[in-house]
Motif scaffolding. Structure first.
Motif, PDB file in Angstrom:
ATOM      1  N   LEU A  83      46.978  33.715  37.261  1.00 18.16           N
ATOM      2  CA  LEU A  83      46.007  33.793  36.175  1.00 18.16           C
ATOM      3  C   LEU A  83      45.641  35.256  35.889  1.00 18.16           C
ATOM      4  O   LEU A  83      45.598  35.689  34.727  1.00 18.16           O
ATOM      5  CB  LEU A  83      44.759  32.982  36.541  1.00 18.16           C
ATOM      6  N   VAL A  84      45.424  36.002  36.968  1.00 17.21           N
ATOM      7  CA  VAL A  84      45.047  37.406  36.795  1.00 17.21           C
ATOM      8  C   VAL A  84      46.173  38.183  36.128  1.00 17.21           C
ATOM      9  O   VAL A  84      45.957  38.940  35.172  1.00 17.21           O
ATOM     10  CB  VAL A  84      44.682  38.033  38.166  1.00 17.21           C
ATOM     11  N   PHE A  85      47.403  37.951  36.619  1.00 18.21           N
ATOM     12  CA  PHE A  85      48.539  38.689  36.053  1.00 18.21           C
ATOM     13  C   PHE A  85      48.797  38.283  34.608  1.00 18.21           C
ATOM     14  O   PHE A  85      49.192  39.094  33.779  1.00 18.21           O
ATOM     15  CB  PHE A  85      49.792  38.468  36.892  1.00 18.21           C
ATOM     16  N   ALA A  86      48.607  37.000  34.326  1.00 14.85           N
ATOM     17  CA  ALA A  86      48.810  36.541  32.946  1.00 14.85           C
ATOM     18  C   ALA A  86      47.784  37.189  32.019  1.00 14.85           C
ATOM     19  O   ALA A  86      48.125  37.650  30.919  1.00 14.85           O
ATOM     20  CB  ALA A  86      48.709  35.023  32.885  1.00 14.85           C
ATOM     21  N   LEU A  87      46.534  37.223  32.481  1.00 20.05           N
ATOM     22  CA  LEU A  87      45.505  37.848  31.648  1.00 20.05           C
ATOM     23  C   LEU A  87      45.746  39.351  31.504  1.00 20.05           C
ATOM     24  O   LEU A  87      45.392  39.954  30.493  1.00 20.05           O
ATOM     25  CB  LEU A  87      44.117  37.600  32.261  1.00 20.05           C
ATOM     26  N   SER A  88      46.363  39.939  32.520  1.00 17.06           N
ATOM     27  CA  SER A  88      46.614  41.387  32.480  1.00 17.06           C
ATOM     28  C   SER A  88      47.844  41.739  31.665  1.00 17.06           C
ATOM     29  O   SER A  88      48.209  42.904  31.573  1.00 17.06           O
ATOM     30  CB  SER A  88      46.803  41.921  33.897  1.00 17.06           C
TER      31      SER A  88
ATOM     32  N   MET B 234      57.164  46.975  37.128  1.00 21.68           N
ATOM     33  CA  MET B 234      56.039  46.180  36.657  1.00 21.68           C
ATOM     34  C   MET B 234      55.026  47.072  35.934  1.00 21.68           C
ATOM     35  O   MET B 234      54.767  48.184  36.366  1.00 21.68           O
ATOM     36  CB  MET B 234      55.338  45.514  37.842  1.00 21.68           C
ATOM     37  N   ASP B 235      54.473  46.534  34.877  1.00 26.17           N
ATOM     38  CA  ASP B 235      53.438  47.255  34.161  1.00 26.17           C
ATOM     39  C   ASP B 235      52.464  46.221  33.592  1.00 26.17           C
ATOM     40  O   ASP B 235      52.798  45.049  33.486  1.00 26.17           O
ATOM     41  CB  ASP B 235      54.064  48.103  33.048  1.00 26.17           C
ATOM     42  N   PHE B 236      51.279  46.692  33.224  1.00 25.92           N
ATOM     43  CA  PHE B 236      50.267  45.758  32.749  1.00 25.92           C
ATOM     44  C   PHE B 236      49.692  46.259  31.427  1.00 25.92           C
ATOM     45  O   PHE B 236      49.417  47.446  31.267  1.00 25.92           O
ATOM     46  CB  PHE B 236      49.142  45.604  33.778  1.00 25.92           C
ATOM     47  N   GLY B 237      49.546  45.288  30.525  1.00 27.83           N
ATOM     48  CA  GLY B 237      49.020  45.654  29.212  1.00 27.83           C
ATOM     49  C   GLY B 237      47.507  45.807  29.220  1.00 27.83           C
ATOM     50  O   GLY B 237      46.963  46.646  28.503  1.00 27.83           O
ATOM     51  N   ARG B 238      46.819  45.007  29.997  1.00 27.35           N
ATOM     52  CA  ARG B 238      45.356  45.085  30.066  1.00 27.35           C
ATOM     53  C   ARG B 238      44.967  45.243  31.536  1.00 27.35           C
ATOM     54  O   ARG B 238      44.802  44.264  32.268  1.00 27.35           O
ATOM     55  CB  ARG B 238      44.726  43.816  29.500  1.00 27.35           C
ATOM     56  N   MET B 239      44.861  46.487  31.903  1.00 30.52           N
ATOM     57  CA  MET B 239      44.615  46.799  33.320  1.00 30.52           C
ATOM     58  C   MET B 239      43.255  46.292  33.790  1.00 30.52           C
ATOM     59  O   MET B 239      43.058  46.037  34.976  1.00 30.52           O
ATOM     60  CB  MET B 239      44.709  48.309  33.548  1.00 30.52           C
ATOM     61  N   ILE B 240      42.328  46.141  32.829  1.00 35.24           N
ATOM     62  CA  ILE B 240      40.957  45.767  33.205  1.00 35.24           C
ATOM     63  C   ILE B 240      40.934  44.426  33.935  1.00 35.24           C
ATOM     64  O   ILE B 240      40.141  44.186  34.843  1.00 35.24           O
ATOM     65  CB  ILE B 240      40.057  45.727  31.944  1.00 35.24           C
ATOM     66  N   PHE B 241      41.893  43.549  33.546  1.00 32.72           N
ATOM     67  CA  PHE B 241      41.907  42.223  34.155  1.00 32.72           C
ATOM     68  C   PHE B 241      42.391  42.248  35.593  1.00 32.72           C
ATOM     69  O   PHE B 241      42.296  41.252  36.305  1.00 32.72           O
ATOM     70  CB  PHE B 241      42.770  41.268  33.323  1.00 32.72           C
ATOM     71  N   LEU B 242      42.941  43.377  35.993  1.00 36.94           N
ATOM     72  CA  LEU B 242      43.397  43.467  37.389  1.00 36.94           C
ATOM     73  C   LEU B 242      42.222  43.439  38.367  1.00 36.94           C
ATOM     74  O   LEU B 242      42.423  43.225  39.563  1.00 36.94           O
ATOM     75  CB  LEU B 242      44.216  44.743  37.592  1.00 36.94           C
ATOM     76  N   TRP B 243      41.030  43.696  37.838  1.00 39.54           N
ATOM     77  CA  TRP B 243      39.857  43.518  38.709  1.00 39.54           C
ATOM     78  C   TRP B 243      39.758  42.091  39.210  1.00 39.54           C
ATOM     79  O   TRP B 243      39.119  41.809  40.223  1.00 39.54           O
ATOM     80  CB  TRP B 243      38.575  43.903  37.954  1.00 39.54           C
ATOM     81  N   GLY B 244      40.387  41.209  38.457  1.00 42.14           N
ATOM     82  CA  GLY B 244      40.393  39.808  38.873  1.00 42.14           C
ATOM     83  C   GLY B 244      41.085  39.590  40.213  1.00 42.14           C
ATOM     84  O   GLY B 244      40.919  38.547  40.853  1.00 42.14           O
ATOM     85  N   LEU B 245      41.854  40.574  40.648  1.00 35.51           N
ATOM     86  CA  LEU B 245      42.509  40.451  41.952  1.00 35.51           C
ATOM     87  C   LEU B 245      41.496  40.348  43.091  1.00 35.51           C
ATOM     88  O   LEU B 245      41.818  39.869  44.178  1.00 35.51           O
ATOM     89  CB  LEU B 245      43.435  41.652  42.186  1.00 35.51           C
ATOM     90  N   LEU B 246      40.271  40.819  42.784  1.00 33.57           N
ATOM     91  CA  LEU B 246      39.234  40.702  43.815  1.00 33.57           C
ATOM     92  C   LEU B 246      38.916  39.233  44.107  1.00 33.57           C
ATOM     93  O   LEU B 246      38.357  38.914  45.156  1.00 33.57           O
ATOM     94  CB  LEU B 246      37.967  41.424  43.347  1.00 33.57           C
ATOM     95  N   ALA B 247      39.276  38.372  43.162  1.00 33.46           N
ATOM     96  CA  ALA B 247      38.999  36.937  43.360  1.00 33.46           C
ATOM     97  C   ALA B 247      40.090  36.252  44.172  1.00 33.46           C
ATOM     98  O   ALA B 247      39.976  35.076  44.490  1.00 33.46           O
ATOM     99  CB  ALA B 247      38.859  36.242  42.007  1.00 33.46           C
ATOM    100  N   VAL B 248      41.133  36.993  44.492  1.00 38.22           N
ATOM    101  CA  VAL B 248      42.228  36.379  45.242  1.00 38.22           C
ATOM    102  C   VAL B 248      41.774  35.838  46.596  1.00 38.22           C
ATOM    103  O   VAL B 248      42.165  34.732  46.993  1.00 38.22           O
ATOM    104  CB  VAL B 248      43.385  37.390  45.395  1.00 38.22           C
ATOM    105  N   PRO B 249      40.909  36.563  47.320  1.00 40.81           N
ATOM    106  CA  PRO B 249      40.490  36.012  48.625  1.00 40.81           C
ATOM    107  C   PRO B 249      39.538  34.823  48.491  1.00 40.81           C
ATOM    108  O   PRO B 249      39.211  34.203  49.497  1.00 40.81           O
ATOM    109  CB  PRO B 249      39.769  37.186  49.304  1.00 40.81           C
TER     110      PRO B 249
END
Lengths: 683, 299
Positions: free
Chosen positions: A69-74, A1-16
């Protein structure tokens, strides 16, 4: 797995967040004392655990929706292997150049042509800093890892299909060895082959030990229809001018349909005979051409078939030394103790002196008149002289043996032994008791050993009774051709290009009753023919093999007419340019000619399944599609598959399910309801 | 009575019941004369019919004027007014104690009604008996019409507390065996019984030609099921609990309750048993008035 826009991974904080909202808005259970549960117990579907399950499912869906959503944006990528972008890549192209790669593809070209094109595509996919190597499956020298891709490209363009079988295992292991020593981070092996079933590795190739390595296989599928021609080893009989010689051949149809094949016999570039032969599917037909040579000397020829598939196995080569009559020179010292030692032999092999009934001319020469001229055009020298060898005679015999002649010696008095010992020493060879006086000894029978063993049953040689014999000792290098009761009586020893055959008995009645038996002339002719044959100096070799040659200065001429010298070190030379079928002749070597034959399994064009390909390696294999552009596939595999579209689709599905399952509890449904209710109120 | 306060018979209730007469649908036997018609021909003031004189009849009731007109002996028959034997049967199981924030509990409501009936019957000089049951018959009071008996009954009602599991089937059977023929039986209960055959016990009363009035007392929560959200319902009788989504099961509950009541109603109609559902939020005196109005329509 790899991500093109890592910045969006901050969105994982919204998972909880859905979990927190769920806990925050979680409805507390109210306890109510009720008169009866009579009206509740019949239907379970209203029970709260179902509701709780539904709520948990909805919670999971909402968390999943946030994740998607986060992974798609990332811009999430899926990679089948780790490829470190920007790091140096070490690539080895393993190119199958075995004979089966001449198979025809649907596009019309051969598999090898396609393989070259794909190999060039792979070169194009590599960046400037990458290194690349080229390994041929046949074992031909390729290119070591280099950053100069032009070198590899040139080598690719100069390469051609060989008739060798080669070994995919050896080639891949060679590639692994090169990559193991390479400093690059990304390691890739590209195996381009038709993946012939008969060439599949018997054991999985150990690739997993090589870290950060990927194996790409490019199977080139084509027709498995093919007809090949093979020639069996040549017979023992000498080939004599004007006497018909059989050229047997075998046609093998490897395909699934019956074929009618045109077969031609070509000698010295001229088609002598041709015929059509029908070969049933997956079967073989044996046949033979009969042809009388018209000249003496070495003759090279081919049996050629007309087949559209693999070209290299359409032609099988043969070679032979054609002579006039076999000239057997019989030398004795002129003062025989008991008459002519060759009396019975001469009448056996050349009963009518003028006609040379068996193609053998027997010429008797007294020792005192023996000279180099006596051996002119001689094939065999029979020696039964007690007297000492003169220097000129020894020199003549030595030259005779050097040029491929055969010396057949009969036992004589010890006087001549030192001279023959000296002759042996000249070759660095010593035959024990090659030349001694027979002793009294009673024995029965004579048993020939291969290659003359076929005569034993026919000739009743067990009736033979011995009175005197001179037992021979073959030593380490001699070969016993006949023995009686465990005593070697005929021993053969190769000397230079010729042979020395020592007999441990006289060909007279004093030694045995054999000259009186009917088996004697038959066996005498057979032995002379064997001695006159050139089998031992013509070698059959499978293409791709190597051969050690002895000689001081060795020159060769291959089937295409190319001439050259082989480097000789300590009297030995290695000949390895054996890639194509044909006849190569040597001067100054212990081998006069080599007939290069194709590898028979390579003519069987049946293909291995993809599962067999994958099982051939202990690591994961990526199969490339030859119909697509290789560079594009490789680049895509390196980059991975972008999953944004898939993730968004999944998100849509998840939200739809959440909407449908949610009923009144569904977050989305509530939101939609709220919007519409606002609209209604506004109206 | 005027100087004594009883929990289940407040003065305002007594005022509202002043002009209400309880008239039984059927004639019942009674030892005392009262306002109720008797199936026996008696000698009261209300003429019923003529019949031919047979030897043995008292000549006091010969209609001499008729004899003068047609020269035949006729006996004048009058409707005999008897005292009504009425019985109040009260379900005191735990389910009747279901609390209600806006209205009296079902049990209390039933007690109010029972007290009102007792008083009315006493006023009409009818005898009143009383039974209370849960899983067994707990209170038994024979039928009397004295004032002191009424006071005892009212005190008895005061001391009753809901409790126990309901076993209406066996209890009503026992009670029916003790009730004499042609009595008026008023049964106060919610009729929530797990035994679906409990109604068969009423056949015993039916066979005795008793007038049975089944008054189902429910509260608003049971009738309208106003609960919302996740509720843990606890069965008052068994203590069993069940977690339910009230919103989801409201419709099913109401439908099931209506079906349940419809089956009871069908059973009662076949046996000419009156069945009426009352809610605890309805002012009980009004409920009584509505009930009697409905009953009057039947005569």
């Amino acid at each position: 797995m790899d991500f093109g826009r890592m910045i969006f991974l901050w969105g994982l904080l919204a998972v909880p967040l859905p979990l927190l909202l769920h806990l925050f808005f979680k409805r507390r259970k109210q306890r109510v004392k009720f008169s009866t549960l009579l009206f509740f117990l019949r239907r379970e579907r209203y029970f709260a655990y179902r509701r709780r399950l539904l709520e948990l499912l909805l919670l999971a869906l909402r968390i999943l929706a946030v994740l998607l959503l986060v992974f798609a944006l990332s811009r999430m990528f899926f990679k089948r292997f780790t490829f470190i972008a920007g790091a140096k890549t070490e690539a080895v192209i393993v190119l199958d150049d075995s004979m089966s790669m001449q198979r025809r593809l649907a596009s019309g070209g051969t598999a090898f042509d396609m393989a070259l094109k794909k190999a060039e595509d792979i070169l194009d996919s590599l960046s400037g800093d990458d290194n690349v190597a080229l390994v041929f499956v046949s074992g031909k020298t390729g290119a070591d890892l280099t950053g100069d891709k032009n070198t590899v490209l040139q080598q690719l363009r100069q390469s051609s299909v060989t008739a060798a079988a080669g070994s995919i295992t050896a080639a891949v292991q060679s590639a692994i060895e090169q990559l193991r020593q390479a400093p690059g981070t990304n390691r890739e092996i590209y195996l381009i082959s038709d993946f012939q079933r008969t060439a599949a590795p018997s054991h999985p190739i150990a690739l997993s030990e090589l870290k950060n390595s990927r194996l790409f296989c490019l199977p080139l599928r084509g027709s498995d229809s093919n007809v090949s021609v093979e020639l069996p080893p040549p017979g023992l009989a000498p080939v004599i001018v004007g006497r018909a010689v059989n050229i047997p051949f075998k046609l093998i149809n490897h395909g699934q349909t019956d074929r009618e094949v045109k077969v031609e016999l070509e000698v010295d570039g001229v088609t002598i005979q041709s015929r059509n032969v029908i070969v049933a599917s997956e079967s073989a037909v044996s046949d033979a051409f009969s042809w009388p040579p018209q000249r003496s000397g070495r003759i090279n020829g081919y049996v050629h078939i007309d087949d559209d598939s693999v070209a290299l196995d359409n032609r099988a080569a043969f070679t032979c030394d054609v002579s006039g009559d076999v000239r057997a020179v019989m030398v004795h010292d002129g003062t025989p103790r008991d008459a002519d030692p060759f009396f019975y032999l001469r009448h056996a092999i050349d009963p009518e002196q003028d006609r040379h009934l068996y193609g053998i001319a027997a010429i008797t020469v007294p020792l005192e008149r023996f000279s180099a001229a006596s051996l002119k055009d001689a094939t065999i020298l029979f020696w039964a002289a007690d007297g000492r060898l003169s220097a000129s005679a020894a020199s003549a015999i030595k030259e005779f043996l050097d040029t491929g002649g055969t010396l057949i010696s009969l036992p004589r008095t010890p006087a001549a032994v030192p001279d023959f010992n000296a002759l042996c020493s000249a070759y660095g060879f010593r035959l024990v008791n090659p030349y001694r006086q027979p002793e009294e000894r009673s024995a029965c029978g004579l048993r020939f050993l291969p290659p003359l063993a076929g005569f034993n049953e026919m000739l009743q040689l067990n009736l033979l009774k011995w009175r005197r014999m001179a037992p021979l000792n073959p030593g380490n290098s001699g070969r016993v051709l006949a023995e009686s009761g465990g005593v070697a009586l005929i021993v053969e020893q190769l000397i230079g290009c010729g042979r020395w055959i020592a007999l441990g008995f006289d060909l007279r009645r004093g030694c045995s009753d054999w000259p009186l038996l009917k088996s004697f002339p038959v066996m005498a002719v057979a032995l002379v023919n064997y001695a006159a044959g050139t089998r031992d100096v013509i070698v059959n070799l499978t293409c791709g093999g190597k051969m050690e040659l002895k000689g001081k200065k060795i020159a060769f001429q291959d089937y295409a007419g190319h001439r050259g010298d082989l480097p000789v070190v300590n009297g030995m030379a290695t000949w390895s340019e054996t890639w194509l079928p044909g006849v190569t002749t040597f001067d100054g070597a212990d081998v006069r000619a080599v007939v290069l034959r194709t590898s028979a399994p390579e003519s069987d064009l049946r293909l291995a399944d993809d599962s067999v390909i994958k099982d051939s390696f202990d690591a994961s294999v990526t199969l490339l599609d030859p119909g697509e552009e290789i560079a594009g596939q490789v680049v895509a595999l390196r980059q991975g598959t972008e999953l944004t579209g898939l993730l968004l689709s999944l998100l849509l599905v998840v939200l739809t399910v959440e909407y449908l399952l949610g009923a009144d509890g569904g977050m989305l449904r509530r939101a939609v309801k709220k919007i519409f209710s606002h609209d209604r109120e506004a109206k | 009575m005027a100087g004594t306060q009883y929990r289940y018979l407040p003065p305002e209730t007594l005022d509202s019941l002043k002009n209400i007469e309880l008239v039984a649908r059927a004639l019942v036997e009674g030892g005392m004369l009262g306002l109720h018609r008797s199936p026996y021909r008696g000698f009261s003031s209300e003429f019923a019919e003529y019949r031919k004189y047979v030897p043995g009849d008292s000549i006091r009731y010969l209609d001499w004027k008729a004899y003068a007109r047609c020269d035949r002996y006729y006996i004048k028959c009058f409707e005999e007014e008897t005292n009504l034997r009425s019985y109040i049967v009260l379900d005191k199981s735990d389910s009747m104690g279901m609390p209600d924030t806006k209205a009296p509990a079902k049990f209390n409501y039933a007690c109010y009604l029972a007290a009102a009936f007792m008083y009315l019957m006493h006023q009409q000089h009818d005898g009143v008996g009383f039974f209370a049951y849960d899983d067994d018959v707990r209170v038994v009071s024979e039928c009397r019409c004295s004032r002191s008996h009424l006071i005892d009954l009212l005190k008895m009602l005061e001391n009753l507390r809901p409790g126990g599991r309901s076993d209406a089937g066996s209890c009503l059977k026992l009670i029916a065996e003790r009730i004499p023929k042609r009595s008026l039986v008023l049964v106060f209960s919610d009729y929530f019984d797990t035994d679906p055959d409990f109604l068969k016990a009423l056949d015993h009363l039916h066979f005795k030609n008793c007038e049975v009035v089944m008054l189902q007392v429910l509260n608003d929560n049971e009738l309208h099921f106003p609960y919302k959200g996740l509720i843990e319902f606890e069965d008052l009788e068994t203590g069993d609990t069940v977690d339910l989504e009230a919103d989801s099961c409201r419709e099913y509950f109401l439908r099931s309750l209506a079906e349940y009541n419809r089956r009871i109603k069908d059973f009662c109609d076949c046996r000419r048993i009156a069945f009426e559902t009352l809610t605890s939020s309805t002012p009980f005196e009004r409920a009584l008035a509505v009930y009697f109005a409905k009953r009057e329509g039947m005569f």
